[in-house]
Design a protein around this motif. Structure first.
Motif, PDB file in Angstrom:
ATOM      1  N   ALA A  18       0.840  -1.203   0.000  1.00  0.00           N
ATOM      2  CA  ALA A  18       0.000   0.000   0.000  1.00  0.00           C
ATOM      3  C   ALA A  18       0.873   1.251   0.000  1.00  0.00           C
ATOM      4  CB  ALA A  18      -0.919  -0.005   1.219  1.00  0.00           C
ATOM      5  N   LEU A  19       1.923   1.253   0.824  1.00  0.00           N
ATOM      6  CA  LEU A  19       2.779   2.435   0.914  1.00  0.00           C
ATOM      7  C   LEU A  19       3.558   2.666  -0.381  1.00  0.00           C
ATOM      8  CD1 LEU A  19       3.882   1.883   4.559  1.00  0.00           C
ATOM      9  CD2 LEU A  19       2.801   3.960   3.711  1.00  0.00           C
ATOM     10  N   LEU A  20       3.711   1.622  -1.183  1.00  0.00           N
ATOM     11  CA  LEU A  20       4.362   1.793  -2.480  1.00  0.00           C
ATOM     12  C   LEU A  20       3.336   2.188  -3.549  1.00  0.00           C
ATOM     13  CD1 LEU A  20       6.825  -1.204  -2.221  1.00  0.00           C
ATOM     14  CD2 LEU A  20       7.470   1.201  -2.375  1.00  0.00           C
ATOM     15  N   GLY A  21       2.150   2.555  -3.098  1.00  0.00           N
ATOM     16  CA  GLY A  21       1.167   3.129  -4.010  1.00  0.00           C
ATOM     17  C   GLY A  21       0.197   2.133  -4.619  1.00  0.00           C
ATOM     18  N   ALA A  22       0.249   0.871  -4.204  1.00  0.00           N
ATOM     19  CA  ALA A  22      -0.601  -0.133  -4.842  1.00  0.00           C
ATOM     20  C   ALA A  22      -2.022  -0.082  -4.312  1.00  0.00           C
ATOM     21  CB  ALA A  22      -0.015  -1.525  -4.620  1.00  0.00           C
TER      22      ALA A  22
END
Lengths: 368, 226
Positions: B120-124
């Motif tokens: 999630a933190l990598l934008g997924a």
């Protein structure tokens, strides 16, 4: 610049319930969040990243509001553009180094993605390992890949949760050096959480000391850790001697007060604190700040000279750790660090009577 | 041999449908926490302890001309579902539900939460996290789920008998055929069919164990030990 105001109540049966209650302004560069375990360090990072929802607060990075509980703004973690390296690193085990590093770049066209991945892996010196998977890497390599992966997305803020704890000093230094080099160009705020005193000294620009969910002091490592104001921080930052005592006398004109240690007749002069006579205080003294003398010393500026007897002496690496019981009350035991040479030339041994010499300003009065 | 082909056809349909329904449901049960969750968990596990005849009986009532599902089917297709292949599929899906959903939940729950946070933190998005992280990491659980529901459907008897009856080519599955032949003293025929089922079951289970060992996980084992 990160501006955050966060409040989160936490109630649990196993842990002492505490409220995270902080207000921070973090400029670009490395800021260390230091505190004993359970102080709320990881909770703070999780709230900033959006993995935990605080009960109240506001987070703003470079002018953009990511969270404002009152105005019901809550940007999801995927849209916050915050990089977060966990203690466990959380590399995707089924992907290669290259795939891990490219994970956050799904929106880039393939050629740009490949060149960004290459540049990041080179910056952290893992560009020879592209086809390997996580379990085929050493701890330091995993660390570097995790950093490269999270920084490839050009985040606005980097959160690091004790990522280097398991590495040896040399490796730690070189990784931090690479991180600094990378950040020289990016200039983003980096929050580095640790409970290790050695890491604070190695990284050290700004330190925020956290205890029971509250910021207890901020400043340089020297200001925060060498003059701690709370016993939990003192313990964490390596004060070997912690005593409970009662203030017996204030000498305002001299800027000092006298504290009687609760265990007995032993009395110590300390700098003037906020405490009034008859209030209970805690004293912290570093083992390295105490001198030992084999004869009663005269003509010293140090105000605290206490007679005692060595009750144990133990070599630890290149130093000796002595336990000295005060004569006035055997229950008061001081821990003293000695060099090998000092032990030899003074012919110190167990049961040897000694005098402890402590400067007034080496005695830190703590607020609890 | 018709009955065996029918059984396999039924098992394929059922495991495909179950995978489709089971995935989102297991995801929901594994990652969401809400007050009434335990009730849904109990309902999902119910077919494990319910006698097949009890399940079959209620499904038969539901599918019949006066049951809610029978009425819907009557309105849409002008025919009921009782004693049809469609009805059999419906009943079997219910009966094999826990055999799909529980291994899926176990394998979803076994994934380190921090991997999902990292994604999630990598934008997924949630969908991307599911496709790129959860799905590949729970592959052994998915194989287990499919194979178990397949095998379980293949061998069911009570529910099929209650809901499908014994219509050759439509609802006469292998296990019912075996029962029939034993009843009419055709032991050689019954033995042939039984042996095929035994071999299929063994092959299927060794596949599960083999695949899971190769991927280095023993989810089915840990699930079976529950």
């Amino acid at each position: 610049m990160l501006k955050a105001r966060l409040r989160k109540a936490r109630s649990g049966n196993t842990q002492p319930s505490f409220a995270l209650d902080v207000a921070l302004e973090i400029p670009p560069g490395i800021t260390i969040v230091f505190g004993p375990s359970g102080a709320g360090k990881s909770t703070l990072l999780d709230c900033i990243a959006g993995l935990l929802k605080p009960d109240n607060g506001r987070i703003e990075i470079a002018g953009e509001v990511l969270l404002d509980v009152e105005q019901r703004i809550d940007v999801p973690p995927a849209k916050r553009k915050i990089a977060y390296v966990f203690q466990s690193l959380a590399l995707f085990p089924h992907m290669t180094v290259e795939q891990n590093a490219a994970y956050g770049l799904a929106e880039l066209p393939a050629p740009q993605r490949a060149s960004r991945v290459k540049a990041m892996l080179e910056a952290f010196h893992v560009d020879q390992l592209t086809k390997r998977k996580g379990h085929e890497l050493s701890g330091g390599e995993q660390q570097r890949v995790a950093l490269a992966r999270s920084l490839a997305t050009s985040p606005r803020l980097l959160l690091l949760d004790e990522p280097l704890t398991a590495l040896d000093e040399g490796l730690k230094k070189s990784i931090i050096e690479d991180l600094r080099k990378w950040n020289a160009a990016q200039n983003i705020p980096i929050l580095y959480v640790t409970h290790s005193r050695a890491e604070v000294d190695a990284l050290g620009e700004r330190v925020i000391a956290l205890d029971q969910g509250k910021i207890v002091s901020t400043g340089t490592p020297h200001e925060v850790l060498d003059a701690p104001r709370r016993s939990s921080i003192a313990q964490a930052s390596g004060f070997e001697n912690l005593f409970s005592g009662v203030v017996t006398e204030l000498r305002e004109a001299d800027g000092v007060m006298r504290v009687q240690l609760v265990h007995g007749a032993c009395e110590i002069e300390t700098p003037l604190g906020h405490a009034a006579v008859a209030t209970a205080v805690r004293l912290a003294i570093r083992a390295g700040d105490i001198l030992l003398a084999t004869e009663r010393p005269y003509g010293l500026s140090a105000r605290n000279v206490i007679a005692g007897k060595i009750i144990s002496l133990e070599q630890r690496g290149t130093m000796f750790v002595a336990q000295v019981a005060a004569d006035s009350d055997g229950a008061v035991i001081f821990t003293v660090h000695l060099t090998l040479g000092a032990k030899r030339s003074l012919e110190l041994d167990v049961n040897r009577p000694v005098w402890l010499v402590i400067k007034t300003h080496s005695c830190h009065v703590l607020e609890d | 041999m018709d009955s065996l082909i029918l059984s396999v056809r039924l098992a394929v349909c059922v495991s495909a449908i179950l995978l489709l329904i089971g995935m989102p449901l297991a995801y929901w049960l594994a990652y969401w926490n809400w007050r009434g969750k335990f009730l849904l968990e109990a309902i999902v596990a119910l077919p494990l302890v319910l006698p097949p005849t009890v399940l079959g009986f209620y499904v038969l009532i539901a599918l019949g001309p006066h049951g809610p599902i029978g009425k819907i089917s009557e309105a849409l297709f002008h025919r009921g579902l009782a004693f049809t292949f469609g009805g059999l599929v419906f009943a079997s899906v219910l009966y094999s539900f826990p055999f799909t959903v529980q291994p899926l939940i176990a394998s979803f729950e076994a994934i380190d939460r921090r991997l999902l946070d990292a994604s999630a933190l990598l934008g997924a998005s949630r969908v991307r996290t599911f496709a790129r992280v959860i799905l590949p990491l729970s592959l052994p659980g998915i194989v287990t789920a499919v194979v178990l529901s397949f095998a379980h459907t293949l061998g069911e008897f009570g529910v099929v008998l209650m809901v499908g009856g014994n219509l050759p080519g439509i609802t006469r599955t292998a296990s019912i055929d075996i029962y029939d032949r034993v009843q009419s003293m055709e032991y050689a025929e019954a033995n042939r069919m039984a042996l095929v089922l035994l071999i299929i079951s063994f092959v299927v289970l060794s596949t599960v164990y083999g695949v899971n060992r190769r991927i280095g996980r023993r989810m089915w084992a840990s699930w079976a030990a529950r």
